[in-house]
Design a protein around this motif. Structure first.
Motif, short mmCIF file in Angstrom:
data_model
loop_
_atom_site.label_atom_id
_atom_site.label_comp_id
_atom_site.label_asym_id
_atom_site.label_seq_id
_atom_site.Cartn_x
_atom_site.Cartn_y
_atom_site.Cartn_z
N LEU A 86 0.84 -1.20 0.00
CA LEU A 86 0.00 0.00 0.00
C LEU A 86 0.87 1.25 0.00
CD1 LEU A 86 -2.67 -1.10 2.65
CD2 LEU A 86 -2.72 -1.44 0.18
N ASP A 87 0.33 2.31 -0.61
CA ASP A 87 1.05 3.57 -0.65
C ASP A 87 0.94 4.34 0.66
OD1 ASP A 87 1.72 2.98 -3.24
OD2 ASP A 87 0.00 4.05 -4.10
N LYS A 88 -0.12 4.10 1.41
CA LYS A 88 -0.33 4.79 2.67
C LYS A 88 -1.03 3.87 3.64
CE LYS A 88 -4.72 6.80 1.15
NZ LYS A 88 -5.53 8.04 1.02
N ALA A 89 -1.11 4.32 4.88
CA ALA A 89 -1.77 3.51 5.90
C ALA A 89 -3.25 3.37 5.58
CB ALA A 89 -1.57 4.13 7.27
N PRO A 90 -3.83 2.20 5.81
CA PRO A 90 -5.25 2.02 5.51
C PRO A 90 -6.13 2.79 6.48
CG PRO A 90 -4.38 0.08 6.61
CD PRO A 90 -3.21 0.98 6.34
N ASP A 91 -7.36 3.09 6.03
CA ASP A 91 -8.33 3.77 6.87
C ASP A 91 -9.05 2.72 7.70
OD1 ASP A 91 -10.05 5.47 8.07
OD2 ASP A 91 -11.26 5.91 6.28
N LEU A 92 -8.68 2.64 8.96
CA LEU A 92 -9.25 1.64 9.86
C LEU A 92 -10.17 2.26 10.88
CD1 LEU A 92 -6.01 -0.43 10.50
CD2 LEU A 92 -7.80 -0.87 8.82
N GLY A 93 -10.78 3.43 10.55
CA GLY A 93 -11.62 4.10 11.54
C GLY A 93 -12.96 3.46 11.74
N GLY A 94 -13.48 2.74 10.71
CA GLY A 94 -14.81 2.16 10.83
C GLY A 94 -14.78 0.78 11.41
N SER A 95 -15.94 0.14 11.34
CA SER A 95 -16.08 -1.21 11.86
C SER A 95 -15.60 -2.19 10.82
CB SER A 95 -17.54 -1.48 12.23
OG SER A 95 -17.72 -2.83 12.57
N SER A 96 -15.31 -3.40 11.25
CA SER A 96 -14.87 -4.43 10.33
C SER A 96 -16.03 -5.15 9.67
CB SER A 96 -14.00 -5.45 11.07
OG SER A 96 -14.75 -6.05 12.10
N ARG A 97 -17.27 -4.86 10.04
CA ARG A 97 -18.41 -5.50 9.42
C ARG A 97 -18.73 -4.84 8.09
NH1 ARG A 97 -19.63 -10.23 10.54
NH2 ARG A 97 -21.76 -9.84 9.87
N PRO A 98 -19.28 -5.59 7.10
CA PRO A 98 -19.58 -4.98 5.82
C PRO A 98 -20.74 -4.01 5.92
CG PRO A 98 -20.41 -7.23 5.91
CD PRO A 98 -19.60 -7.02 7.14
N GLY A 99 -20.66 -2.92 5.14
CA GLY A 99 -21.72 -1.94 5.13
C GLY A 99 -21.64 -0.91 6.20
N SER A 100 -20.64 -1.00 7.09
CA SER A 100 -20.52 -0.03 8.17
C SER A 100 -19.84 1.22 7.65
CB SER A 100 -19.73 -0.63 9.33
OG SER A 100 -18.44 -0.95 8.89
N LYS A 101 -20.15 2.35 8.24
CA LYS A 101 -19.60 3.63 7.82
C LYS A 101 -18.53 4.06 8.80
CE LYS A 101 -23.89 5.13 5.64
NZ LYS A 101 -24.93 6.19 5.59
N PRO A 102 -17.43 4.57 8.31
CA PRO A 102 -16.39 5.05 9.23
C PRO A 102 -16.85 6.30 9.95
CG PRO A 102 -15.82 5.56 6.97
CD PRO A 102 -17.05 4.71 6.89
N PHE A 103 -16.16 6.62 10.98
CA PHE A 103 -16.50 7.79 11.80
C PHE A 103 -15.94 9.07 11.23
CE2 PHE A 103 -16.81 4.23 14.72
CZ PHE A 103 -18.04 4.46 15.28
N ALA A 104 -15.26 8.99 10.07
CA ALA A 104 -14.77 10.18 9.37
C ALA A 104 -13.91 11.04 10.27
CB ALA A 104 -15.95 11.00 8.82
N GLY A 105 -13.00 10.40 10.96
CA GLY A 105 -12.08 11.15 11.79
C GLY A 105 -12.63 11.57 13.13
N GLN A 106 -13.92 11.33 13.39
CA GLN A 106 -14.50 11.72 14.66
C GLN A 106 -14.28 10.61 15.68
OE1 GLN A 106 -15.77 14.66 15.22
NE2 GLN A 106 -15.46 15.30 13.10
N PRO A 107 -14.15 10.99 16.95
CA PRO A 107 -13.97 9.94 17.96
C PRO A 107 -15.21 9.08 18.07
CG PRO A 107 -14.32 12.08 18.99
CD PRO A 107 -14.15 12.34 17.52
N LYS A 108 -14.97 7.78 18.40
CA LYS A 108 -16.10 6.87 18.55
C LYS A 108 -16.96 7.30 19.72
CE LYS A 108 -13.70 2.88 16.64
NZ LYS A 108 -13.29 1.48 16.87
N PRO A 109 -18.28 7.07 19.60
CA PRO A 109 -19.16 7.46 20.72
C PRO A 109 -18.81 6.69 21.97
CG PRO A 109 -20.33 6.09 19.12
CD PRO A 109 -19.02 6.46 18.50
N HIS A 110 -18.82 7.38 23.06
CA HIS A 110 -18.47 6.79 24.35
C HIS A 110 -19.72 6.23 24.99
CE1 HIS A 110 -16.15 6.17 27.98
NE2 HIS A 110 -17.19 6.65 28.64
N ARG A 111 -19.61 4.97 25.38
CA ARG A 111 -20.73 4.33 26.04
C ARG A 111 -20.48 4.31 27.54
NH1 ARG A 111 -21.82 -0.90 22.09
NH2 ARG A 111 -22.17 0.30 20.17
N GLY A 112 -21.48 4.79 28.28
CA GLY A 112 -21.34 4.82 29.72
C GLY A 112 -20.90 6.20 30.17
N PRO A 113 -20.91 6.43 31.46
CA PRO A 113 -20.51 7.74 32.00
C PRO A 113 -19.04 8.00 31.77
CG PRO A 113 -20.82 6.16 33.76
CD PRO A 113 -21.31 5.48 32.52
#
Length: 686
Positions: A532-559
């Motif tokens: 690869l020419d650059k690092a892969p975009d691994l921000g999204g889920s590994s399941r098919p059809g999932s959308k990456p978070f586009a650079g945004q932090p993942k939602p925090h679950r819990g307090p």
């Protein structure tokens, strides 16, 4: 030296002629220190408590010590009947070894020996005892079984020897030993031989020995003078690689590798076998036949390395055992002495190597201090040192000093190839006969885990196949190392996605990795590898059809935790008093707008319970009735008494409580009582 002169040299003042001949035949020029001490004429027939280091000739020593007691005035035994001597050893291997040693020692005197050890057929042992034996060698548990079954007669017993008495106490045989000593005649002679004399041995000697003579050899103050101890510092992840380099560095005819558990024995056996070593295993899970075959393979030269646990290797005596490797440090200094005592026996030299990772440095120093040993500290042999040692052994081979006689094959080589080509081919063939040494890392700081170095610049590769194809990190890592000719230190992150996997490889090794894969860039199972020419975009889920978070932090679950010093203190306002609103009367004429159904006169709204005007009465047996204590349901208190009728009188019929019931009762009374009532059929509603 002639046999007669050798016999006179080895003979002590009270040594029988038949024993002196046997010693001279085995090549004994002089007796060892412990053998001379136990054959001192001043000891007579007294009990002995002997402490001597492992490998000092204790087996022959106690054989010489009990000889005057069981032989008497003559040099030969009479017909075999009940046992005259009993030798007890902690393990099967040691018992069988003692039997072999005593067989040649008392062979010329006409002795018959029998063994009683666990793992053997008890019926064969009973038949051997019934035929008669002068000396019986046994393990504590099996010997106690024979005594309780009446298979062995101890009435004429003259001597009992406890070999490795400290080990028998450590293995939990104290109760069996006390039972055996209590069944033996009180006029017997008791001899205890041990490498160390802890408090338990001293208590046992005071209880079952009479005026025992304490014998301590001078060698006890300087343990194992014929053994070179080496403590080898290794990295935490290189312990197994260091064992391979140590075996390759010394190339001993026989080597013994100690582990603490059976699982570790199986692991090391598999690893060494895969690297081309002729190796056998020795652990408690093996049968007696398997253990015997493993030791015989070591004696015959078919195997050069034996991986064993502490208990299984107790008492092993191999003629060419020059190296002992402690793959795992023992739990006590006594175990360290017993392990190392397998080498450097009977005047031979040996090496005891301890594999010491950084976290075990303090423990190793403590074991050596308690055992009164001095070890030379160094790093484990590197690959360069092993190759240099191979070169020295190759040049020191005696074949170079033999006269040159060229065979037909040798003449063909000389005629076809140059001297340089023949030398290079010989060295290459010599190296193929041995396993390649391992590259070792530098040991880390003592007592602290090794910090992982920064990975540095890297290149990403994609591998076809992911979780859907069953790809796992533990399977993908060795495949990439083998196919790309790299090590695991050259691989950084591995990310397994649903349909594809991504691998981070050090930039300095990326080109070599791609070249090793070949032009097709494929690995096992035809998996395609792409650079690869650059690092892969691994921000999204590994399941098919999932959308990456586009650079945004993942939602925090819990307090989310907030540090108190980062939040300014805010005054908390007091809550205003809440006034209860007055209930407004319901206007039933506005029912459609209010969506409330107007109740009919005289009918309570649905969901409300009608209150009875009758006062609540207390029921007998309930907590409300204080006149009687509460009894649980089914108890005798509060039960209704059954109705009794006079003899011959029919029970009274029930009283119908309605006109319908009266009619049914009359109809039932008019029907004849003969047949059964037909079953009631269920008619489904239309």
């Amino acid at each position: 030296m002639r046999a007669a002169e050798r016999a006179n040299k080895t003979r002590a003042p009270n040594l029988k002629q038949t024993l002196a001949d046997a010693l001279s035949q085995q090549g004994y020029d002089t007796l060892t220190q412990v053998q001379q001490a136990v054959t001192d004429p001043e000891l007579g027939h007294s009990d002995l408590l002997v402490s001597a280091q492992t490998g000092s000739g204790k087996t022959v020593g106690f054989g010489l010590a009990i000889a005057p007691t069981i032989l008497g005035e003559g040099d030969h035994f009479a017909a075999a009947a009940a046992p005259l001597a009993l030798v007890i050893a902690p393990t099967r291997e040691l018992a069988l070894q003692v039997k072999r040693e005593l067989s040649w020692l008392f062979g010329k005197a006409g002795a018959h020996l029998a063994s009683c050890v666990g793992g053997m057929d008890m019926r064969d042992e009973r038949r051997a005892l019934a035929r008669g034996a002068h000396i019986v060698v046994a393990t504590p548990g099996r010997l106690r079984d024979h005594i309780m079954r009446g298979s062995i007669d101890m009435s004429v017993l003259r001597a009992i020897v406890l070999d490795e008495a400290d080990e028998m106490l450590d293995l939990g045989f104290q109760e069996d030993l006390e039972f055996i000593l209590a069944e033996a005649p009180e006029t017997r002679r008791t001899l205890m031989f041990s490498a160390t004399v802890p408090r338990g041995i001293a208590n046992l000697a005071g209880k079952y020995q009479t005026d025992a003579k304490r014998i301590t050899t001078a060698a006890e103050n300087r343990q194992h003078s014929d053994i070179e101890y080496r403590a080898l510092s290794v990295a935490a992840r290189d312990t197994e690689n260091a064992i391979i380099n140590v075996l390759r560095f010394y190339e001993a005819p026989n080597a013994l590798v100690f582990a603490n558990t059976r699982a570790m024995v199986n692991r090391l056996t598999t690893r060494l076998s895969n690297r081309g070593f002729s190796v056998v295993a020795l652990s408690g899970e093996l049968s007696q036949a398997e253990r015997t075959h493993a030791l015989q393979a070591m004696r015959d030269g078919r195997a050069r390395v034996c991986v064993a646990t502490d208990v299984a290797a107790r008492g092993i005596d191999l003629p060419s055992l020059d190296l002992v490797v402690h793959a795992e440090l023992p739990t006590s200094h006594e175990t360290l002495l017993h392990r190392s005592g397998r080498t450097g026996r009977a005047g031979r030299k040996g090496v005891s190597a301890l594999i010491v990772p950084p976290a075990a440095r303090k423990k190793c120093e403590r074991l050596l201090r308690f055992a009164k040993l001095t070890a030379g500290w160094a790093e484990a042999p590197s690959a360069e040192e092993v190759r240099a040692r191979d070169g020295e052994r190759m040049l020191a081979d005696p074949v170079w000093a033999q006269p040159v006689e060229l065979s037909d094959a040798a003449q063909a080589l000389v005629a076809q190839f140059s001297a340089e080509q023949i030398a290079a081919a010989y060295v290459a063939l010599y190296e193929t006969r041995h396993s390649a040494p391992e590259e070792l890392l530098a040991p880390g700081p003592v007592g602290k885990p090794e910090p992982r170095a920064a990975f540095g610049p890297s290149v990403w590769f994609s591998v076809s196949g992911g979780k859907k194809a069953g790809i796992e990190t533990r399977r993908l890592l060795p495949i990439l190392c083998k196919a790309g000719n790299i090590t695991k230190d050259d691989i950084g992150a591995i990310r397994i996605q649903f349909n594809e996997s991504y691998v981070e490889i050090r930039q300095a090794s990326a080109d070599g990795f791609a070249a090793a894969l070949g032009p097709d860039m494929t690995v096992e199972d035809n998996a395609k590898v792409t650079r690869l020419d650059k690092a892969p975009d691994l921000g999204g889920s590994s399941r098919p059809g999932s959308k990456p978070f586009a650079g945004q932090p993942k939602p925090h679950r819990g307090p989310r935790r907030v540090e108190p010093d980062t939040v300014p203190e805010q005054p908390v306002p007091e809550p205003a008093p809440v006034k209860a609103a007055a209930a407004a009367p319901i206007d039933w004429n506005d029912a459609p707008a209010a969506r409330v159904k107007k109740p009919k006169p005289g009918v309570k709204p649905k969901g409300t319970a009608a209150k009875s005007k009758r006062p609540r009465q207390a029921i007998a047996g309930r907590p409300e009735d204080t006149s009687q204590p509460y009894q649980p349901r089914g108890s005798a208190v509060g039960k209704r008494k059954p109705k009794t009728t006079a003899p011959g009188q029919a029970p009274a019929a029930g009283k119908p409580n309605s006109k319908k019931n009266k009619a049914r009762a009359a109809a039932a009374a008019s029907k004849p009582r003969g047949g059964e009532k037909p079953p009631k059929r269920h008619t489904p509603k239309s």
